[in-house]
Design a protein around this motif. Structure first.
Motif, PDB file in Angstrom:
ATOM      1  N   GLY A 152       0.792  -1.220   0.000  1.00 15.10           N
ATOM      2  CA  GLY A 152       0.000   0.000   0.000  1.00 15.10           C
ATOM      3  C   GLY A 152       0.823   1.269   0.000  1.00 15.10           C
ATOM      4  N   LYS A 153       0.170   2.368   0.475  1.00 17.79           N
ATOM      5  CA  LYS A 153       0.786   3.687   0.444  1.00 17.79           C
ATOM      6  C   LYS A 153       1.111   4.165   1.853  1.00 17.79           C
ATOM      7  CE  LYS A 153      -1.670   5.179  -3.685  1.00 17.79           C
ATOM      8  NZ  LYS A 153      -2.549   6.193  -4.257  1.00 17.79           N
ATOM      9  N   MET A 154       2.081   5.042   1.925  1.00 19.98           N
ATOM     10  CA  MET A 154       2.477   5.659   3.183  1.00 19.98           C
ATOM     11  C   MET A 154       1.431   6.698   3.590  1.00 19.98           C
ATOM     12  SD  MET A 154       5.131   5.757   5.356  1.00 19.98           S
ATOM     13  CE  MET A 154       6.569   5.195   4.478  1.00 19.98           C
ATOM     14  N   THR A 155       1.118   6.765   4.873  1.00 23.58           N
ATOM     15  CA  THR A 155       0.189   7.769   5.385  1.00 23.58           C
ATOM     16  C   THR A 155       0.920   9.105   5.557  1.00 23.58           C
ATOM     17  OG1 THR A 155       0.724   7.249   7.677  1.00 23.58           O
ATOM     18  CG2 THR A 155      -1.112   6.016   6.674  1.00 23.58           C
ATOM     19  N   PRO A 156       0.168  10.198   5.735  1.00 27.52           N
ATOM     20  CA  PRO A 156       0.825  11.492   5.977  1.00 27.52           C
ATOM     21  C   PRO A 156       1.764  11.475   7.189  1.00 27.52           C
ATOM     22  CG  PRO A 156      -1.439  11.874   5.339  1.00 27.52           C
ATOM     23  CD  PRO A 156      -1.280  10.377   5.514  1.00 27.52           C
ATOM     24  N   LYS A 157       1.376  10.786   8.265  1.00 26.08           N
ATOM     25  CA  LYS A 157       2.271  10.700   9.428  1.00 26.08           C
ATOM     26  C   LYS A 157       3.554   9.961   9.058  1.00 26.08           C
ATOM     27  CE  LYS A 157      -0.900  10.855  13.332  1.00 26.08           C
ATOM     28  NZ  LYS A 157      -1.419  10.106  14.493  1.00 26.08           N
ATOM     29  N   GLY A 158       3.429   8.898   8.278  1.00 28.10           N
ATOM     30  CA  GLY A 158       4.605   8.153   7.830  1.00 28.10           C
ATOM     31  C   GLY A 158       5.494   9.003   6.943  1.00 28.10           C
ATOM     32  N   MET A 159       4.870   9.802   6.069  1.00 36.15           N
ATOM     33  CA  MET A 159       5.655  10.697   5.204  1.00 36.15           C
ATOM     34  C   MET A 159       6.438  11.703   6.032  1.00 36.15           C
ATOM     35  SD  MET A 159       3.339  11.570   1.930  1.00 36.15           S
ATOM     36  CE  MET A 159       2.018  10.470   1.517  1.00 36.15           C
ATOM     37  N   GLU A 160       5.854  12.168   7.124  1.00 38.39           N
ATOM     38  CA  GLU A 160       6.563  13.114   7.985  1.00 38.39           C
ATOM     39  C   GLU A 160       7.772  12.441   8.646  1.00 38.39           C
ATOM     40  OE1 GLU A 160       7.995  16.347   9.384  1.00 38.39           O
ATOM     41  OE2 GLU A 160       6.296  16.332   8.019  1.00 38.39           O
ATOM     42  N   VAL A 161       7.660  11.177   8.998  1.00 41.92           N
ATOM     43  CA  VAL A 161       8.805  10.438   9.553  1.00 41.92           C
ATOM     44  C   VAL A 161       9.936  10.393   8.526  1.00 41.92           C
ATOM     45  CG1 VAL A 161       9.595   8.153  10.323  1.00 41.92           C
ATOM     46  CG2 VAL A 161       7.414   9.056  11.149  1.00 41.92           C
ATOM     47  N   VAL A 162       9.597  10.117   7.274  1.00 39.63           N
ATOM     48  CA  VAL A 162      10.600  10.048   6.204  1.00 39.63           C
ATOM     49  C   VAL A 162      11.218  11.427   5.972  1.00 39.63           C
ATOM     50  CG1 VAL A 162      10.963   9.577   3.745  1.00 39.63           C
ATOM     51  CG2 VAL A 162       9.529   8.049   5.117  1.00 39.63           C
ATOM     52  N   ARG A 163      10.393  12.476   5.902  1.00 40.77           N
ATOM     53  CA  ARG A 163      10.912  13.845   5.714  1.00 40.77           C
ATOM     54  C   ARG A 163      11.858  14.232   6.837  1.00 40.77           C
ATOM     55  NH1 ARG A 163       5.478  15.439   4.890  1.00 40.77           N
ATOM     56  NH2 ARG A 163       5.013  15.291   2.690  1.00 40.77           N
ATOM     57  N   SER A 164      11.471  13.894   8.046  1.00 35.58           N
ATOM     58  CA  SER A 164      12.303  14.217   9.206  1.00 35.58           C
ATOM     59  C   SER A 164      13.658  13.505   9.136  1.00 35.58           C
ATOM     60  CB  SER A 164      11.552  13.823  10.488  1.00 35.58           C
ATOM     61  OG  SER A 164      12.306  14.079  11.617  1.00 35.58           O
ATOM     62  N   ALA A 165      13.653  12.261   8.691  1.00 33.04           N
ATOM     63  CA  ALA A 165      14.901  11.511   8.544  1.00 33.04           C
ATOM     64  C   ALA A 165      15.799  12.164   7.503  1.00 33.04           C
ATOM     65  CB  ALA A 165      14.616  10.059   8.164  1.00 33.04           C
ATOM     66  N   LEU A 166      15.217  12.596   6.388  1.00 26.52           N
ATOM     67  CA  LEU A 166      16.006  13.264   5.348  1.00 26.52           C
ATOM     68  C   LEU A 166      16.574  14.594   5.852  1.00 26.52           C
ATOM     69  CD1 LEU A 166      13.876  12.545   2.180  1.00 26.52           C
ATOM     70  CD2 LEU A 166      16.192  11.742   2.642  1.00 26.52           C
ATOM     71  N   LYS A 167      15.788  15.332   6.620  1.00 31.81           N
ATOM     72  CA  LYS A 167      16.275  16.593   7.188  1.00 31.81           C
ATOM     73  C   LYS A 167      17.457  16.341   8.113  1.00 31.81           C
ATOM     74  CE  LYS A 167      11.881  19.062   6.975  1.00 31.81           C
ATOM     75  NZ  LYS A 167      10.762  19.586   7.742  1.00 31.81           N
ATOM     76  N   ARG A 168      17.342  15.312   8.980  1.00 29.73           N
ATOM     77  CA  ARG A 168      18.456  14.981   9.887  1.00 29.73           C
ATOM     78  C   ARG A 168      19.705  14.600   9.112  1.00 29.73           C
ATOM     79  NH1 ARG A 168      14.393  12.347  12.582  1.00 29.73           N
ATOM     80  NH2 ARG A 168      15.177  10.307  12.008  1.00 29.73           N
ATOM     81  N   LEU A 169      19.512  13.862   8.028  1.00 27.36           N
ATOM     82  CA  LEU A 169      20.662  13.462   7.192  1.00 27.36           C
ATOM     83  C   LEU A 169      21.332  14.688   6.604  1.00 27.36           C
ATOM     84  CD1 LEU A 169      22.281  11.200   5.749  1.00 27.36           C
ATOM     85  CD2 LEU A 169      20.656  11.471   3.879  1.00 27.36           C
ATOM     86  N   MET A 170      20.542  15.603   6.076  1.00 26.57           N
ATOM     87  CA  MET A 170      21.100  16.790   5.435  1.00 26.57           C
ATOM     88  C   MET A 170      21.778  17.733   6.441  1.00 26.57           C
ATOM     89  SD  MET A 170      20.586  15.953   2.421  1.00 26.57           S
ATOM     90  CE  MET A 170      21.151  17.367   1.525  1.00 26.57           C
ATOM     91  N   GLU A 171      21.290  17.744   7.674  1.00 22.73           N
ATOM     92  CA  GLU A 171      21.892  18.586   8.711  1.00 22.73           C
ATOM     93  C   GLU A 171      23.165  17.982   9.265  1.00 22.73           C
ATOM     94  OE1 GLU A 171      18.686  18.906  11.470  1.00 22.73           O
ATOM     95  OE2 GLU A 171      17.622  20.401  10.274  1.00 22.73           O
ATOM     96  N   GLY A 172      23.253  16.636   9.208  1.00 20.13           N
ATOM     97  CA  GLY A 172      24.382  15.920   9.807  1.00 20.13           C
ATOM     98  C   GLY A 172      25.593  16.032   8.981  1.00 20.13           C
TER      99      GLY A 172
END
Length: 89
Positions: A69-89
């Motif tokens: 299936g598809k990722m929910t909006p809450k799940g998408m926020e988890v993924v976005r947050s992970a990408l932000k942490r990666l880019m900041e690190g």
């Protein structure tokens, strides 16, 4: 990271692991979703999180095959947050 481990450079391997850790955590995304007044735990297994990340970066990923299936909006926020942490690190 694998090359650093093969070369015995554990300091570099550990540093790379720490930088990449947010991406490792999107292999499985866990959320609590609200459905009709009930709190329901949801688990999005690989490759849903990875495909969501790729789509967010503008990369071709295609849909996940059923039954994932598809990722929910809450799940998408988890993924976005992970990408932000990666880019900041």
């Amino acid at each position: 990271m694998a090359k650093a481990i093969r070369d015995g450079n554990m300091e570099m391997a550990n540093r790379m692991k720490d930088i990449l850790d947010p991406l490792f955590k999107v292999v499985t995304v866990n959320t609590i979703e609200s459905y009709e007044g009930f709190e329901v735990p949801c688990k999005f297994r690989n490759p849903v999180g990875i495909k969501t990340m790729m789509k967010g970066l503008g990369l071709p990923a295609g849909p996940s095959r059923p039954p994932l299936g598809k990722m929910t909006p809450k799940g998408m926020e988890v993924v976005r947050s992970a990408l932000k942490r990666l880019m900041e690190g």
